[in-house]
Enzyme design. Structure first.
Site, short mmCIF file in Angstrom:
data_model
loop_
_atom_site.label_atom_id
_atom_site.label_comp_id
_atom_site.label_asym_id
_atom_site.label_seq_id
_atom_site.Cartn_x
_atom_site.Cartn_y
_atom_site.Cartn_z
CE1 TYR C 39 84.97 22.16 44.68
CE2 TYR C 39 86.46 21.94 42.85
CZ TYR C 39 86.24 21.98 44.20
OH TYR C 39 87.28 21.82 45.08
CG HIS C 195 86.71 12.23 42.02
ND1 HIS C 195 86.24 11.24 41.21
CD2 HIS C 195 87.44 13.05 41.23
CE1 HIS C 195 86.66 11.44 39.97
NE2 HIS C 195 87.39 12.54 39.94
NE ARG C 225 85.14 18.65 34.64
CZ ARG C 225 85.93 18.95 35.67
NH1 ARG C 225 87.02 18.24 35.88
NH2 ARG C 225 85.63 19.93 36.48
CG ASN C 227 90.61 20.36 37.72
OD1 ASN C 227 90.02 21.25 38.32
ND2 ASN C 227 91.28 19.41 38.34
CD GLU C 267 94.65 18.32 36.09
OE1 GLU C 267 93.44 18.01 36.22
OE2 GLU C 267 95.52 18.01 36.91
CE LYS C 319 90.86 24.51 42.12
NZ LYS C 319 90.98 23.40 41.16
#
Lengths: 202, 321, 349
Positions: C39, C195, C225, C227, C267, C319
């Site tokens: 991350y 989150h 950004r 993901n 994403e 995930k």
């Protein structure tokens, strides 16, 4: 510092405090089950708040009933209600008629505190204006993310959704808006493979 | 440098003397385009070149957020300050070209409020002018209590009453009128949000009264127009850029850093937003913290400074810039 | 090229006829600039990027546009709770509508047009056959609230966050292509709260830094950004609500069908400050690419193998693909000869 130790958890898991008297024009106090003891402690700290206090007490689902003691405390207004659902319209009216300066206190189970906070938020109070103190049962309100039904008094993990019948595991992820934790289908990928229910929220 | 979008080149189209202390300025885009929309309570940072001294001062946008043909600000002349407001009053004329920042909002409305209660003192009226226009267009419930020294200095009072009627309450100190704050605050329905903007003392009084009456902090909002104070010159070492600078009496530390060609982030320039927070590497002396950002511990600790409004007295100050 | 020639008629459900054209594969936003993954806040200014890429324009409208909007409408018919806006967020909805309409009309004038006469606006969306006159800021002149109206015409999910008390609050959203989170449950939460379920990132301070950065995000200076996650079958609606329906799909992957059925799901997240509401818009644009299409780019094949093989268990579990990881590593290893990969994620020419 909360009296109940919930253990480490995620950022959306609610954290409770200890009730303390705050300056205000009136005080709405809602308690259930063992929360009566926190009300006694609150009034002991500031007896002068009793006259302006509206106390609502609900016996705990686990059988704890401190009604007699609550009735004798001397609050300006006192009401004993069988359930939150039954007394909700009264609470909503008191909040609706209220002025800024009304203090709100909730003590007892997470389910009770969550619902008081939800109703206070809908009436326009910031969510952190409601004082909370956890006492008694750890039983949870859990929303099934699939059918949206909320099951009251969940003590085991996993459990069966009281609305749609799916087997759900209980997450610590919590919604103030719904006043409920999240339940997710545990055997979606392997239907029927459900671990034995553990009594995690006594 | 400002965190974010490019400055807007503007032309001054109006300079209006509102009263003996206040002037109103109107800006339109030099390229003739629409101004960005903004939210009531936002401010713009106006860049000034005062005979070689570069100043950037924040001013609340007072115009209607729905009017994108131009922005308006009102500036109260402060003869004891660094000279920014004096410059605006003395030098700025219609036709002049200037640079202003896109709007930034550190004093926003809480649109969940069932009612918005606004308390303004003097020039503190400016953010509320934009906010009331916005709320009025949305049909939201609001009420203004506006105090000024006397009728001459009560900028925009008659216009506000004409436009908003009973929702505007006016108080003139010179006529012995004062806001009955306790009664006013105690009577507000649950769900009201309180906003106060004006002199430091008034803000302090309103915040304390609200807290004493049991208003939750989340329902109370304030904005103080903090101008960097005038002080005694002092020397600062900028460790990263390897420069030693002198901060003039009528110059803020941030302005001195910028004048030395060193880039430093900023946003509000009024000690409220935290963007210019700078690490102090060495400090032999006393930092004069004038901001609302650092915690009491941080202010006592001498490891942090907000250069937009704070100053220093002592032998040595080394900053991580 | 006629609208029909460019826009696919395909499904993201049931018979799954979704397919990426060769052009779509080459411009796929492969999210790994290096051979391993952890991350980070990794935000960069959202400025016009490489021509032909997914961030050439403010919003990317691609060959899947019409089919994705049809899928969105299907999901909403089944579950209207996927689009919600708390009452005070309507103004932010108007800000978003303006942003999307102006961007689409500017960047794709062959498909979209917007004409304004004061607050009387006229919007034309040719691919979806929409011709709408309405009054900006007056909900009664549109068939839906402004956020719902425009996001039914824009690919990807959208959330709107109110900024109050030095925090961001997710208080409106159109969420039909999500990677397993519930708008209905999360709406009303603060930045750290929604989150909360992400493992490891909180201890690393990722969200503290992200929030601090976003609180000072300025109008006219958006950021972006990436993901990523994994999805079996080109299913956009991998919602927790429907998990009992799509969860079982994960258990029927085999060596033979994994290339075709296993998809990398990326994403492209962008963040915009909105002017009138001071809220933050958070579009989450979803791209799918099957393993068999990905491995046609040798650099991506090698790198994806290494990332999937070496990812910490906690992340693979969060995930949702821990179960199929061995199958995935097995399949991808065929395409990894151990050779070094060039930095950055563009495919080698």
């Amino acid at each position: 510092m909360s009296k109940t130790d919930f253990g480490p958890s995620i950022k959306s898991r609610p954290v409770y405090g200890v009730l303390s008297p705050r300056p205000g024009s009136s005080h709405l106090i809602v308690a259930n089950g063992e929360g009566g003891a926190a009300v006694e402690a609150l009034f002991a700290q500031a007896p002068e708040m009793k006259a302006k206090a509206h106390l609502i007490y609900i016996p705990g689902a686990n059988g704890t009933d401190m009604s007699t003691a609550m009735a004798a405390l001397g609050a300006g207004q006192y009401n004993r209600a069988p359930t939150y659902a039954s007394v909700r319209s009264r609470i909503v009216k008191v909040l609706g008629d209220g002025h800024m300066g009304l203090q709100v206190y909730a003590t007892g189970t997470e389910s009770l505190m969550g619902q008081v906070q939800r109703d206070a938020m809908e009436a326009g109070l910031p969510h952190d204006a409601v004082q909370t103190e956890h006492r008694g049962s750890l039983a949870r309100r859990v929303q099934c993310v699939h059918c949206k039904g909320i099951t009251e008094n969940v003590t085991t993990d996993p459990f069966v959704c009281s609305h749609c019948g799916l087997n759900l595991f209980v997450r610590d992820h919590y919604s103030r808006r719904l006043a409920a934790f999240q339940g997710v289908n545990i055997d979606a990928e392997d239907p029927g493979e459900v671990p034995p229910a553990e009594e995690r929220f006594k | 440098m400002s965190v974010g979008a490019a400055k807007i080149p503007v032309v001054v189209t109006e300079v209006v003397e509102v009263n003996s202390l206040i002037k109103r300025f109107r800006f339109v885009r030099e390229d003739g385009g629409q101004m960005p929309g903004f939210s009531g309570g936002a401010h713009t940072v106006v860049e000034m070149d005062d005979a070689g001294t570069r100043r950037l001062n924040p001013y609340s946008l007072m115009s209607d957020p729905g009017d994108r043909s131009g922005y308006e600000i009102s500036v109260r002349r402060d003869d004891t300050g660094r000279g920014g407001s004096a410059y605006m009053h003395r030098e700025v004329r219609p036709g002049m070209k200037m640079l202003i920042s896109p709007p930034v909002n550190l004093f926003g409305l809480d649109l969940r409020a069932k009612k918005h209660l606004m308390i303004a003192g003097g020039i503190g009226i400016t953010p509320f002018l934009a906010q009331m226009a916005q709320l009025d267009a949305m049909g939201a419930r609001f009420e203004l209590h506006y105090a000024a020294r006397d009728r001459e200095l009560g900028a925009y009072m008659p216009e506000l009453s004409a436009r908003y009627g009973d929702r505007v309450h006016r108080y003139y100190d010179a006529e012995g009128q004062a806001i009955d704050l306790t009664t006013l605050l105690a009577g507000q329905p649950l769900g009201t949000h309180l906003y106060v903007c004006g002199p430091k003392g008034m803000i302090g009084w309103v915040l304390k009264t609200a807290a004493d009456l049991g208003w939750p902090a989340g329902a109370v909002h304030s904005e103080e127009f903090l101008a960097p104070p005038v002080g005694v010159p002092f020397t600062v070492e900028l460790a990263v850029s390897g420069k030693t600078i002198t901060v003039g009496a009528a110059q803020s530390l941030l302005e001195a850093i910028e004048a030395a060609g060193v880039d430093a982030p900023y946003l509000c320039r009024g000690g409220a937003c935290g963007q210019c927070e700078t690490h102090v590497i060495a400090c032999e002396g006393e930092i004069e913290h004038n901001d609302h950002w650092l915690t009491d511990d941080q202010k006592a600790g001498c490891r942090h400074i907000m250069p937009c409004v704070s100053r220093f007295k002592g032998a040595k100050l080394v900053l991580e810039r | 090229m006629s609208l029909d020639d460019f826009f696919h008629d395909e499904t993201f459900f049931g018979d799954y006829t979704f397919k990426n054209s060769p052009r779509a594969i080459k411009r796929f936003p492969f999210p790994f600039p290096e051979d391993d993954y952890m991350y980070s806040v990794n935000m960069e200014p959202h400025v016009p990027g490489r021509p032909g890429s997914v961030f050439e324009h403010t919003f990317d409208v691609d060959e899947h546009y019409v089919a994705e909007m049809r899928d969105r409408a299907r999901v909403l018919r089944d579950d209207p709770l996927r689009c919600q806006s708390l009452p005070h967020m309507t103004l932010a909805g108007w800000d978003l509508l303006e942003l999307i309409m102006e961007s689409f009309a500017r960047d794709y004038p062959q498909w979209f047009s917007l004409t304004k006469n004061g607050n009387q606006w006229h919007w034309i969306n040719r691919p979806l056959n929409i011709d709408q006159k309405f009054t900006f800021l007056d909900e009664s002149t549109l068939p839906y609230g402004p956020m719902e109206y425009i996001t039914r015409q824009a690919q990807g999910d959208f959330t709107l966050q109110d900024q109050r008390n030095d925090n961001l609050w997710i208080e409106a959203g159109m969420v039909t292509t999500q990677a397993d989170w519930s708008l209905d449950f999360d709406i009303g939460m603060s930045f750290h709260e929604w989150h909360a379920p992400v493992p490891k990132a909180h201890e690393m301070g990722v969200f503290d830094r992200a929030l601090k950065f976003l609180l000072q995000l300025q109008h006219g200076a958006p950021v972006r950004r990436f993901n990523w996650t994994m999805t079996v079958d080109p299913l956009l609606d991998t919602s927790p609500e429907n998990y009992p329906k799509w969860g079982p799909g994960k258990t029927t992957l085999t060596k033979e069908n994994i290339g075709q059925r296993q998809h990398l799901r990326v994403e492209l997240q962008t963040l915009f400050r909105l002017p009138r509401s001071n809220a933050i818009a958070f579009p989450i644009r979803c791209y799918l690419c099957s393993f068999e299409d990905l491995v046609t780019q040798p650099k991506w094949a090698r790198r994806l193998h290494r990332v999937v093989r070496d990812l910490p268990d906690e992340l693979a579990t969060y995930k949702g693909f821990i179960r199929n990881r061995p199958l995935m590593v097995d399949y991808l290893s065929q395409f990894d000869d151990g050779a070094p990969t060039s930095p950055g994620w563009w495919p080698d020419e």
